[in-house]
Structure formats: structure tokens, C-alpha cells
Design a protein around this motif. Structure first.
Motif, short mmCIF file in Angstrom:
data_model
loop_
_atom_site.label_atom_id
_atom_site.label_comp_id
_atom_site.label_asym_id
_atom_site.label_seq_id
_atom_site.Cartn_x
_atom_site.Cartn_y
_atom_site.Cartn_z
N SER A 58 5.46 0.68 5.96
CA SER A 58 4.24 1.24 6.51
C SER A 58 4.44 1.68 7.96
O SER A 58 3.98 2.74 8.38
CB SER A 58 3.12 0.21 6.41
N GLU A 69 3.41 4.86 2.34
CA GLU A 69 2.10 4.30 2.58
C GLU A 69 1.83 3.19 1.57
O GLU A 69 2.28 3.27 0.44
CB GLU A 69 1.05 5.41 2.44
N GLU A 75 -3.02 -1.31 4.08
CA GLU A 75 -2.97 -0.46 5.28
C GLU A 75 -4.03 -0.89 6.29
O GLU A 75 -3.77 -1.02 7.48
CB GLU A 75 -3.21 1.01 4.89
#
Lengths: 361, 273
Positions: A58, A69, A75
Motif C-alpha cells: 500500500s 491498493e 486502506e
């Protein structure tokens, strides 16, 4: 100039005396490596675990260096919760460690530390006042600016009170710290008295010291203070070495002692305010960190100042990681943890010095 | 390291013997309410050892402090290298005069080599020249053997010699030494005064505060006898050290006799036991 007929030398007289500490370089490399390992580990650890490999992926992705991602939750956890907190821990730790090293150098006294001599609580008064009175004149800057102002005032006060005849006696310094801490405590109590419940909760939290409310805007609010302080501090390393000889000898060697002291007091206030304004009072980092480094690599400030910033960052990141994981899902206040570990060290330091030189002058 | 200073101070040219390196004219100094120096005229010349002697509280250290630009004059003038002391910046002064304080302290456990190297701070960084100056200063004061020991682990006499090494490493044309022999044994007292002589011989000016009048008589080119903030007598040791003057100034009868071999004055308190 060599008029000696009987050189009592173990090394040939023209061999250069030891100039660089190889330990200093090793330690710097070691600290940097430890930080590089600990940051992704800290980012991955918590109530929502993220594998270190994913953290790295990430991170690389955000830097535009490949990687990939993660899902939205991961995230969000990483970039809205963990990373601001990690960056804040690094900034606060570096500021506290560096402020401790500087303060010990300026006072010529290994016991000087923003917490011990009351500067942290002084800065806290400004911050608490801002929270309690709901001041918001300067937006997110209000708390750091007020913390800086009251922190600066406290440093100057302690400095003026604890010095006499060009030196600081330990007893006077500690007693001044007690007085300043007591007074700051009273002021904070007063603000608690006038504050509403929400503010009281916020302040209590503050006094215990914590990073759990870290956000990117907070990081940005303290970033300038911390960065300026950390960037300026190493420029004074050599002059701080000379100051160890005493004020007059330092002046004899070309140091403008007055200017040096005023500049460094400003830098110390800047760093302390940066740390205190976001994290509350986190004690002992500024005391323990420079001490450990001095024992390992000697007292030269050229390594001590950047080294204390590095080790301070590492220690605080590790402490914060412990604070939020050891009693999960609850979270220990960070200041409580550092005090739990730091005060026995302080105690040991006192004992050791007492044994070695029969106490403090 | 980034230098924020606009201008690097320039070291002075090597002095010619006889050059006036420091001077006081009608100097009055007040410490608190007390007037410690009451009109002192003194000239310090390159190529000579000037001893400041006198009883406790006569103002020797204060006079040295005034010559070092530590103590500002209340009245009168202190000139260092021909310019009023207050007009020099600290870095400029550091290239012109070095000062040995009465007692050497250190806040952190720096090693002996590091302490001596601090004496090089005023000079433009040049590792080779620094190494040479540090090594020479440590050898001259016989402290090379404990170069790697922490300063705090040394005895009083060893610390005094390390402090002197630091002052020598500064390589200034004017040396101001406040009781450099106070903590030293017989051999090292002689060593230090021989060092002063050799620095003077090399063209520097050395001002040294001593209590041992015999040492002053043997090693100083000139002596200034201070009494209650004034210069009671000044000149060569033979001129200054008269039985009358010394007995008056110290309030203790003394005898002055020539050394049987060297003719140097020997000063002995009169002891009728």
C-alpha cells in the motif's frame, strides 16, 4: 612548543587523537534500520491487523512505485488512523528526545529535562487554556501557539530562577521544577474548574498523554515547529560541546554564549510545545534517551542531538504501539506508560551518580 | 556543518617581541559594590612572561579577567591587540588570547583528547593542523598517556594539566593563566613554568598569576606586585622582590636571599622558631 625531554607517551605524539566514534555511526545505522522495521510493523498491528507485506504494498502504491491498493477498510485503517498516529509518534518522540539533549547541554546538567523541570507542564497550561476556554482564534494553530508561548515563558522563568553565577545547581534546578510543576498543576486545575464536561474529558486525556486522537491536520499543525526545531538544533552541536567547559571558557573559545543560550531556549520551547500540544505531557523520554546515548557513544553533541531525535522517535513509536496493543481493546495512556518505565530509570540514575561522586553538587 | 557566521575571523599576524599585546590604562573594576581594581596601568608585551603576584584578594584574578575581556572596566581602558576589549567579537578574541581558569570543570564526561581538541574550536577547521596542535599540547603537558580517559576520572593535578593543554592548543599569541601551578606537584610546577618561558621565547606573551614567589622570581621576566587593587611595584623580579616591599604588602616579614649558585632571589617567610 615541544620542550619536553621526557615524553611519557603510550601513543606516538604525532598520531591523531581519536576523533570519530565508530559507535556513533553504528548506532545511527542501527536506529535507522530499527525505525524502518518498526514503522510497517506498527502500521500493521492493531484491532484490524494488516500483514506487513500489505502495508508495504500500500505504501509503495501511494508513492507511485508499484505495489497495490488494498481493500477500502484496510486502506482507510492504514491511512486515516495508523499512519497519522505513527507520524505523530515519530515527530513527538524526536522532538522530546532532541529537546532533552539540548536542555541538558544548555543547563550543563544531565538532569535537565522538559518534564522534570516543569517546561512540559508549562506548555500544557497554554494548551489546556485553549481547550478549556474554547479559544479558536488561530484555527488548528491555537493550541500549538499557546503551548509554545506558555512553554517559552516557563523555560525563561526556570532559567532565570535556577541560574546563579553562571551555573545551575542541581538542587536549585529540581526545586524550581517542583515549584513550576506545582504552579502549572494549579493553573490546569483552575481551567478544569471552569471548563465544561466535554472540555474536561479532553483535558484529562491530555494530562495523561496520548496519541490516540491523531489526525493528519494535527500532524500538519505541529510539523513546522518540530521540523524547524529539529533542523536548527544540530547546528549548535559544537558550541554545546564547548559550553560543557563552563560559560567563560566557552566564551574564551569564541562562543557568543548569550546568543547561543537564547536561541537554544527558543528551540527547546518550540520542540516541547510541538510535542505537548498534540500529545499532552509525556515524561522521561527527554531524560532517558540522551542518557542512554551518552553512555553508548560519549557526550559529543554532534551525534547526541540527531541521535536523541532518532532514538526518541523509536522509543515513542514502540511505547505507543505497546500502549495501544498490550491491553487491547482498551488503550493505556502513553504518558502513563513512559512514566512507568522512565521513573525507575531516573531512580537508578540518581543512585548511580550518588555512588560515583557522592551525590549532586 | 553550515556556517551561519557571515565572516570568518582572521588570525592575527605573529607578534614581534616587544609588541604590546594587552594593556590597561587607569583601570578601575567594580564587582558588585566593591571596587576591586583602583587604577591599574599594566602593559603586556610579546616575548615575555609577566607574573602577577600579591596577597589574596589583591585583585590578581580580576586583573586577569579584565585582560581576558571577561570583566568590563568601570573606568579606564583595556586594550587587547591595540583595540578596546569590548570592540572585539568573541570569535576574534578567541584567536588572540587563551585563558586558563582557576578551576577546570566539565559538565559531561568528555575524554581528555576531546577536551584538548576543544581548544581548536576558534580556528578554521583543518584536521591535520588540529591533530598536530592537540598532540603537541598533550605531549608538552604530559597528558598524552590518558588521552582516552574521561576528564572526570582524573585527579585535580591531572585536570589542571589537561586544561592547560587545551589552552596551549588554542595557539594564541596572548596566554592568560590563572594559578596554573596551584594543584601541581613540584615537577609539574616547573614543567608548566618552563612551558611559559618557551612560549614567551617563541614570541608569545604570557601573563601568569602565581602564589609561589620563588617560581615568579625564577621564571618571570617581569613581575607586577598587586596590593589592594593597585600595582604596588612592577619590574624585574630583582627590582620588585625587596624584603621591605614584600613584608609590607603581605603583612608578613620575609627574607630575600640570592641563590648560592644562580643568584635568583629566594623568598622565604621569616620563621623564628
Amino acid at each position: 612548543m615541544t620542550v619536553l625531554e621526557r615524553p611519557t607517551t603510550t601513543t606516538p605524539p604525532d598520531s591523531p587523537p581519536r576523533r570519530r566514534h565508530p559507535t556513533a555511526w553504528l548506532l545511527t545505522a542501527g536506529l535507522a534500520a530499527a525505525l524502518l522495521v518498526l514503522v510497517p510493523v506498527a502500521a500493521g498491528t492493531g484491532a484490524y491487523p494488516v500483514p506487513v507485506a500489505d502495508v508495504l504494498a500500500s505504501g509503495l502504491h501511494r508513492l507511485g512505485l508499484g505495489g497495490g491498493e488494498l481493500d477500502r477498510v484496510a486502506e482507510s485503517v492504514l491511512w486515516n488512523v495508523r499512519f497519522p498516529r505513527i507520524v505523530l509518534a515519530l515527530l513527538v518522540g524526536a522532538s522530546l528526545g532532541c529537546a532533552g539533549a539540548l536542555m541538558q547541554g544548555v543547563f550543563g546538567n544531565p538532569l535537565a529535562e522538559p518534564g522534570v523541570i516543569g517546561v512540559s507542564s508549562g506548555a500544557a497550561v497554554g494548551a489546556v487554556a485553549a481547550i478549556a476556554l474554547g479559544l479558536n482564534v488561530l484555527g488548528t494553530w491555537t493550541v500549538p501557539v499557546l503551548a509554545f508561548a506558555s512553554g517559552l515563558l516557563t523555560v525563561l522563568l526556570v532559567y532565570a530562577m535556577a541560574r546563579s553565577g553562571g551555573r545551575t545547581e542541581v538542587v536549585t534546578l529540581i526545586l524550581t521544577g517542583i515549584a513550576v510543576n506545582a504552579f502549572a498543576g494549579a493553573l490546569i486545575g483552575l481551567f478544569l474548574f471552569v471548563a465544561d464536561t466535554a472540555a474536561v474529558n479532553q483535558i484529562t486525556f491530555w494530562q495523561l498523554g496520548s496519541l490516540s486522537q491523531a489526525t493528519w491536520p494535527k500532524v500538519l499543525a505541529v510539523l513546522p515547529c518540530a521540523v524547524i526545531g529539529l533542523a536548527v538544533a544540530p547546528l549548535y552541536a559544537r558550541r554545546l560541546d564547548l559550553l560543557a567547559l563552563g560559560e567563560r571558557p566557552a566564551r574564551h573559545l569564541g562562543v557568543d554564549v548569550e546568543r547561543l543560550r537564547i536561541t537554544l531556549v527558543l528551540v527547546i520551547a518550540l520542540l516541547t510545545a510541538a510535542a505537548v500540544s498534540v500529545s499532552g505531557v509525556i515524561g522521561f523520554v527527554g531524560l532517558v534517551v540522551p542518557h542512554l546515548l551518552r553512555m553508548a557513544a560519549g557526550p559529543g553533541h554532534r551525534f547526541l542531538i540527531p541521535g536523541s531525535a532518532l532514538l526518541g522517535a523509536l522509543v515513542l513509536l514502540a511505547a505507543d504501539l505497546t500502549a495501544r496493543t498490550v491491553a487491547a481493546p482498551a488503550e493505556l495512556p502513553l504518558g502513563v506508560l513512559t512514566a512507568l518505565l522512565g521513573s525507575p530509570f531516573f531512580f537508578w540514575l540518581l543512585r548511580r551518580t550518588r555512588r560515583r561522586q557522592g551525590g549532586w553538587a | 556543518m553550515i556556517r551561519l557566521r557571515a565572516r570568518r575571523p582572521v588570525p592575527p599576524a605573529a607578534p614581534v617581541p616587544g609588541d604590546v599585546l594587552a594593556e590597561t590604562r587607569g583601570l578601575h573594576v567594580r564587582l558588585g559594590a566593591r571596587e576591586v581594581l583602583k587604577g591599574v596601568d599594566l602593559t603586556v608585551r610579546a616575548g615575555e612572561v609577566l607574573a602577577l603576584v600579591g596577597p589574596n584578594g589583591a585583585g590578581k584574578s580580576t586583573l586577569l579577567g579584565a585582560l581576558a575581556a571577561d570583566v568590563p572596566p568601570a573606568q579606564g581602558l583595556v586594550l587587547i591587540h591595540g583595540r578596546p576589549a569590548a570592540d572585539w567579537s568573541a570569535p576574534d578574541l578567541a584567536l588572540r588570547r587563551a585563558v586558563l581558569p582557576q578551576s577546570a570543570t566539565l559538565s559531561f564526561p568528555f575524554t581528555v583528547a576531546e577536551v584538548v581538541r576543544m581548544g581548536r574550536a576558534p580556528h578554521a577547521a583543518s584536521p591535520a593542523a588540529d591533530d598536530r596542535a592537540v598532540a603537541a599540547a598533550m605531549a608538552a603537558t604530559e597528558v598524552t598517556a590518558f588521552a582516552a580517559r574521561p576528564f572526570s576520572a582524573l585527579s585535580g593535578g591531572e585536570r589542571a594539566r589537561v586544561a592547560l593543554a587545551r589552552v596551549l592548543a588554542q595557539q594564541t599569541p596572548l596566554l592568560l593563566l590563572d594559578e596554573p601551578t596551584a594543584a601541581l606537584d613540584l615537577r609539574h610546577q616547573e614543567l608548566v613554568l618552563r612551558l611559559c618561558r618557551s612560549r614567551a621565547h617563541a614570541g608569545d606573551a604570557v601573563v601568569v598569576v602565581v602564589h609561589d614567589l620563588g617560581i615568579a622570581a625564577a621564571y618571570a621576566h617581569r613581575v607586577a606586585l598587586l596590593c589592594a587593587g593597585r600595582v604596588a611595584a612592577e619590574g624585574t623580579p630583582a627590582e620588585v622582590f625587596s624584603e621591605r616591599a614584600l613584608s609590607d604588602v603581605y603583612g608578613q616579614p620575609v627574607e630575600v636571599l640570592p641563590h648560592p649558585r644562580t643568584e635568583t632571589p629566594l623568598i622565604i617567610p621569616r620563621r623564628d622558631l
